[in-house]
Write a protein that holds these residues in place. Sequence first.
Motif, short mmCIF file in Angstrom:
data_model
loop_
_atom_site.label_atom_id
_atom_site.label_comp_id
_atom_site.label_asym_id
_atom_site.label_seq_id
_atom_site.Cartn_x
_atom_site.Cartn_y
_atom_site.Cartn_z
N UNK A 155 0.84 -1.21 0.00
CA UNK A 155 0.00 0.00 0.00
C UNK A 155 0.87 1.25 0.00
N UNK A 156 0.63 2.13 -0.98
CA UNK A 156 1.24 3.46 -1.00
C UNK A 156 0.25 4.43 -0.36
N UNK A 157 0.71 5.17 0.65
CA UNK A 157 -0.18 6.04 1.42
C UNK A 157 0.11 7.49 1.07
N UNK A 158 -0.88 8.13 0.46
CA UNK A 158 -0.76 9.53 0.06
C UNK A 158 -1.78 10.37 0.80
N UNK A 159 -1.53 11.68 0.85
CA UNK A 159 -2.47 12.62 1.45
C UNK A 159 -3.11 13.47 0.36
N UNK A 160 -4.43 13.59 0.42
CA UNK A 160 -5.16 14.39 -0.56
C UNK A 160 -4.68 15.84 -0.53
N UNK A 161 -4.38 16.35 0.66
CA UNK A 161 -3.92 17.74 0.76
C UNK A 161 -2.61 17.94 0.01
N UNK A 162 -1.71 16.95 0.10
CA UNK A 162 -0.45 17.05 -0.66
C UNK A 162 -0.72 17.05 -2.16
N UNK A 163 -1.68 16.23 -2.60
CA UNK A 163 -2.01 16.18 -4.02
C UNK A 163 -2.62 17.50 -4.47
#
Length: 464
Positions: A231-239
């Motif tokens: 699983x790659x964990x990203x943050x919507x705010x960073x995107x």
Amino acid sequence: MAASVPDEPLTPSGRLFLRPELDTIIHCIIRGKDPINVDAVKSTIASSLMLQHPRFCSLLVRDRNGREYWRRTQVDLDQHLIVINHRIGTADYSGANAEEAAVNQYVADLTVSTPLSTDKPLWEAHLLMAHRCAVFRIHHALGDGISLMSIVMGCCRRIDDPEALPTMITKRDLGPGGGKWWDRIRQVLMMLCFGFVFALEFILRALWVRDRKTVISGGAGVELWPRKLATAKLLIQDMKVVKKAVDNATINDVLFAVVSSGISRYLDHRSPNALQEGLRITGEAMVNIRKQRQLEDLSDLIKNNSSSRWGNKFGVILLPIYYHKRNDDPLQYLKRAKKMVDLKKHSLEAHFSYKTGDLVMSWLGPKYASLLNYRIVCNTTFTISNVVGPQEEITLAGNPIDYIRVNTSSLPHALTMHMMSYAGRADIQVLVAKDIIPDPEFLATCFENALIEMKEAALATVKK
């Protein structure tokens, strides 16, 4: 009830997903913050929209000619809830990583040669008691990711309003838009031009054109190979920070840029100096083509005349990314991704692929339609999809949800990626054929680091 309702023929897409070459099951992983209460889960599902929908209350039957039908039946929840009480061990991990790795490995094992029984409606829920996880397995013949995620979310409620269903809202952006008449004419001409080019590419991909072989390439038969899941964990705010760095960019543009950069990083790690700069690596991206993607009223999904359209209503676009060595401007990946996606939007490629598949199914039948799809998958390198989930935190059977993740059963691709957003996070499930990609955790880290670098570059641009 079963005797009073006539059998209903499967849709063409439903028949397609039941073919042995494309026998596809969607997995939705929901992890609670508290221990699972089996009785509460059973009660919640029994009273939810799931068991009001005909697809979840119907058996798959075939007549003497092999034609498939849905036949209504009584649902015995005990046959659909599979309770796993023992802890799933993973010797290579410890702590929180062991919990996540255990669930990922359990699901990875399900993705290969683990069909759903036709003695009951084609869905089930595995409750991993020791890991506080519920894994919903739903056959793709029942519907696509938008439909099935919506019906699963119908079992959930918002934390801030226990009587309210989750909010799933996305924007629509397909086809020519408004503007002055000459702008509309220009957009239509672009649509026809690029539509012809991309339609021709689809045909060539189905015949003989294929990606150059790399260390992440799959092929015929790879769908039967053992899998690993990370699983790659990203943050919507960073995107969102990254997309603001390029005018009119979208979250999908950022996702494709992250995938392009991450795969380039991974190829540099596995085969340094072996690939030509700018090498094309082609993926298949699933695109929802409904006119309406706002699914606030989930009960609308069980109506025959639903404007949201239950079932499989998605198209496929061929998504080219290009291998590039790391440079001083990570935002170049976003600029290239946006330019490519804008061309795809103008071409209505997703609509073309959907209509073409429908025509092939109607004229030639599921055998040739599945062969067409199988060849295109074998001639490309990866699959990617993006499902927009609830924007706020929610509960399942009163249990606050920690994360929601989705993936599907294995394909001839050695690499499939499915992003699901939930309450400010975006997790990408990276499913791989482990004999081809033995280190999916490193690949997931490549995606995470790619977004971090883009975010830093975007912030530096703002400061200037």
